[in-house]
Design a protein around this motif. Structure first.
Motif, short mmCIF file in Angstrom:
data_model
loop_
_atom_site.label_atom_id
_atom_site.label_comp_id
_atom_site.label_asym_id
_atom_site.label_seq_id
_atom_site.Cartn_x
_atom_site.Cartn_y
_atom_site.Cartn_z
N LEU A 33 -111.23 -22.12 27.35
CA LEU A 33 -112.16 -21.43 27.55
C LEU A 33 -112.70 -22.43 26.69
O LEU A 33 -114.03 -23.34 26.52
N ALA A 34 -112.57 -23.21 25.49
CA ALA A 34 -112.32 -24.75 24.88
C ALA A 34 -112.88 -25.91 26.22
O ALA A 34 -114.58 -26.37 25.78
N GLY A 35 -112.29 -26.12 27.43
CA GLY A 35 -112.38 -26.77 28.33
C GLY A 35 -114.21 -26.91 28.87
O GLY A 35 -114.75 -27.62 28.94
N ALA A 36 -114.13 -25.55 28.78
CA ALA A 36 -115.86 -24.98 30.09
C ALA A 36 -116.81 -24.59 28.16
O ALA A 36 -117.49 -25.36 29.18
N HIS A 74 -90.53 -22.01 18.24
CA HIS A 74 -92.19 -20.99 17.49
C HIS A 74 -93.21 -22.33 18.85
O HIS A 74 -94.15 -22.31 18.05
N ARG A 75 -92.89 -22.59 20.24
CA ARG A 75 -94.08 -23.01 21.01
C ARG A 75 -95.06 -21.67 20.74
O ARG A 75 -96.40 -22.81 21.35
N ALA A 76 -94.85 -20.64 21.34
CA ALA A 76 -95.97 -20.29 21.28
C ALA A 76 -96.86 -19.91 20.81
O ALA A 76 -98.27 -19.83 20.65
N LEU A 77 -96.58 -19.66 18.97
CA LEU A 77 -97.59 -19.93 17.61
C LEU A 77 -97.72 -21.14 17.60
O LEU A 77 -98.71 -21.20 17.75
N ARG A 78 -97.29 -22.01 17.56
CA ARG A 78 -97.63 -23.48 18.17
C ARG A 78 -98.78 -23.43 19.07
O ARG A 78 -99.71 -24.16 18.21
N GLY A 79 -98.71 -22.94 19.88
CA GLY A 79 -99.67 -23.24 21.33
C GLY A 79 -100.63 -22.28 20.82
O GLY A 79 -102.14 -22.57 20.82
N ALA A 80 -100.70 -20.68 20.36
CA ALA A 80 -101.88 -19.98 19.69
C ALA A 80 -102.52 -20.64 18.89
O ALA A 80 -104.21 -21.32 19.08
N ASN A 81 -101.92 -21.78 17.78
CA ASN A 81 -102.77 -21.72 16.49
C ASN A 81 -103.46 -23.54 17.08
O ASN A 81 -105.23 -23.61 16.46
N SER A 82 -103.09 -23.91 18.02
CA SER A 82 -103.12 -25.36 18.53
C SER A 82 -105.16 -24.42 19.79
O SER A 82 -106.37 -24.78 19.70
N GLY A 83 -105.00 -23.53 20.14
CA GLY A 83 -105.98 -23.43 21.27
C GLY A 83 -106.85 -22.57 20.76
O GLY A 83 -107.65 -22.91 20.88
N CYS A 84 -106.80 -21.89 19.34
CA CYS A 84 -107.55 -21.11 18.76
C CYS A 84 -108.59 -22.06 18.41
O CYS A 84 -109.82 -21.91 18.25
N ALA A 85 -108.14 -22.99 17.46
CA ALA A 85 -108.46 -24.60 16.59
C ALA A 85 -109.43 -24.82 17.48
O ALA A 85 -110.51 -25.09 16.92
N GLU A 86 -109.00 -24.86 18.93
CA GLU A 86 -109.58 -26.00 20.40
C GLU A 86 -111.09 -24.98 20.17
O GLU A 86 -111.96 -25.77 20.95
N ALA A 87 -110.45 -23.73 20.48
CA ALA A 87 -111.53 -22.99 21.19
C ALA A 87 -112.86 -23.01 20.38
O ALA A 87 -113.65 -22.68 20.34
N ALA A 89 -113.90 -24.60 17.86
CA ALA A 89 -114.34 -25.85 17.68
C ALA A 89 -115.40 -26.27 18.70
O ALA A 89 -116.89 -26.51 18.41
N ALA A 90 -115.06 -26.19 19.89
CA ALA A 90 -115.24 -25.92 20.77
C ALA A 90 -116.95 -25.19 21.00
O ALA A 90 -118.13 -25.66 20.82
N VAL A 91 -116.83 -24.33 20.20
CA VAL A 91 -118.48 -23.07 20.15
C VAL A 91 -119.35 -24.00 19.37
O VAL A 91 -119.75 -24.43 19.74
N TYR A 92 -118.23 -24.51 18.21
CA TYR A 92 -119.11 -24.99 16.72
C TYR A 92 -119.53 -26.35 17.35
O TYR A 92 -120.93 -26.41 16.89
N GLU A 93 -118.75 -26.90 17.44
CA GLU A 93 -119.24 -29.09 17.94
C GLU A 93 -120.01 -28.75 19.35
O GLU A 93 -120.65 -30.04 19.43
N GLY A 112 -113.85 -15.44 15.45
CA GLY A 112 -113.61 -16.95 15.55
C GLY A 112 -114.59 -18.01 16.84
O GLY A 112 -115.20 -19.00 15.81
N LEU A 113 -114.97 -16.77 17.18
CA LEU A 113 -115.67 -17.80 18.10
C LEU A 113 -117.24 -16.81 17.95
O LEU A 113 -117.96 -18.07 17.61
N VAL A 114 -117.74 -16.39 17.79
CA VAL A 114 -118.71 -15.41 17.27
C VAL A 114 -119.10 -15.90 15.60
O VAL A 114 -120.32 -16.63 16.04
N GLY A 115 -118.38 -16.41 15.25
CA GLY A 115 -118.49 -17.01 13.78
C GLY A 115 -119.13 -18.26 13.86
O GLY A 115 -119.47 -18.71 12.76
N ASN A 116 -118.75 -18.93 14.60
CA ASN A 116 -119.11 -20.17 15.05
C ASN A 116 -120.57 -20.28 16.52
O ASN A 116 -120.49 -21.62 16.30
N ALA A 117 -120.90 -19.67 16.91
CA ALA A 117 -122.05 -19.58 17.64
C ALA A 117 -122.95 -19.51 16.54
O ALA A 117 -123.39 -20.16 15.29
#
Length: 259
Positions: A33-36, A74-87, A89-93, A112-117
């Protein structure tokens, strides 16, 4: 299934999320989603991005099953944290304005998505909330605070309650509330009006508005994520998360959660 981008009208890129059954995104989905969104914003022919979703709800957060299967690193937790942050930020930026079209539930990561829209159009059945404390997580208060006043944000956060699209319209954070069948048309109408402006000026306007925001949303959310990770390391996150999915809750399928 997944994230797709279409350009049905001149100047408008529609980024659609489709992760059945409830749009609870796995780690890879957040990064897709972030990439798109970033790719759409970089396209010189695009003047507005419309963020939409298929299915009965806009977004139900992260895939809880992925977190429940996490390993000792904790790869899934770290991945979810990073993925959410990137998505988020992508909307905001995103270099051009982003209009979110929200139907059904918008929970956890959806906030997180709509709050940054830049603007939100919602269907009459849309509900918004952060069930983080019921899901063994924390985060996205940064984005909920962009939708409602501070004391209401805190009460919603502590209770994990939701608010309706009509409530957010009354607070001025939702542009329009429409019947579900007219959601896409209403969101497209707003996107079309924005996209009619000069493209270069729109990009300058987006940068200018981001520059005068009183809160650095990326830094603020990153601060919150530290506590999410602390909850994960202490074990309290998993303990609470394992109770997720009671009768009648959006998590009965065991696939959706919040971040």
């Amino acid at each position: 299934m997944g994230v797709s981008t279409s350009c049905r009208e001149k100047g408008i890129a529609v980024v659609t999320v489709d992760f059945p059954p409830v749009n609870a995104l796995p780690v890879a989905g957040w990064f897709a989603l972030a990439g798109a969104v970033r790719a759409a914003g970089r396209d010189p022919e695009v003047r507005c991005v419309l963020l939409a979703a298929e299915g009965r709800g806009f977004n139900a957060g992260v895939d809880i099953k992925e977190l429940q299967a996490d390993d000792r690193e904790h790869r899934a937790l770290r991945g979810a944290n990073s993925g959410c942050a990137e998505a988020f930020a992508a909307v905001y930026e995103c270099e051009v304005p982003v209009v979110a079209a929200v139907q059904g539930f918008c929970l956890g990561g959806g906030i997180g998505l709509v709050g940054n829209a830049d603007a939100i159009v919602a269907s009459e059945d849309a509900v918004f909330g952060l069930p983080e404390l019921d899901r063994g997580a924390l985060g996205a208060a940064t984005h909920l605070a962009r939708l409602v006043p501070q004391h209401l944000m805190r009460a919603l956060y502590y209770t994990a309650r939701t608010v309706s699209a009509a409530d957010l319209h009354a607070h001025g954070s939702v542009w329009r509330v429409v019947p579900r069948g007219g959601l896409h048309a209403a969101a497209l109408e707003l996107a079309r009006e924005i996209a009619a402006k000069d493209g270069r000026l729109l990009r300058l306007a987006k940068a200018a508005l981001n520059g005068i925001d009183p809160v650095d949303v990326r830094r603020s959310y990153r601060f919150e994520q530290g506590f999410t990770f602390e909850a994960g390391l202490s074990g309290v996150g998993a303990r609470v998360r394992d109770t997720f999915g009671g009768p009648g809750s959006p998590g009965t399928s065991g696939q959706e959660g919040a971040r």
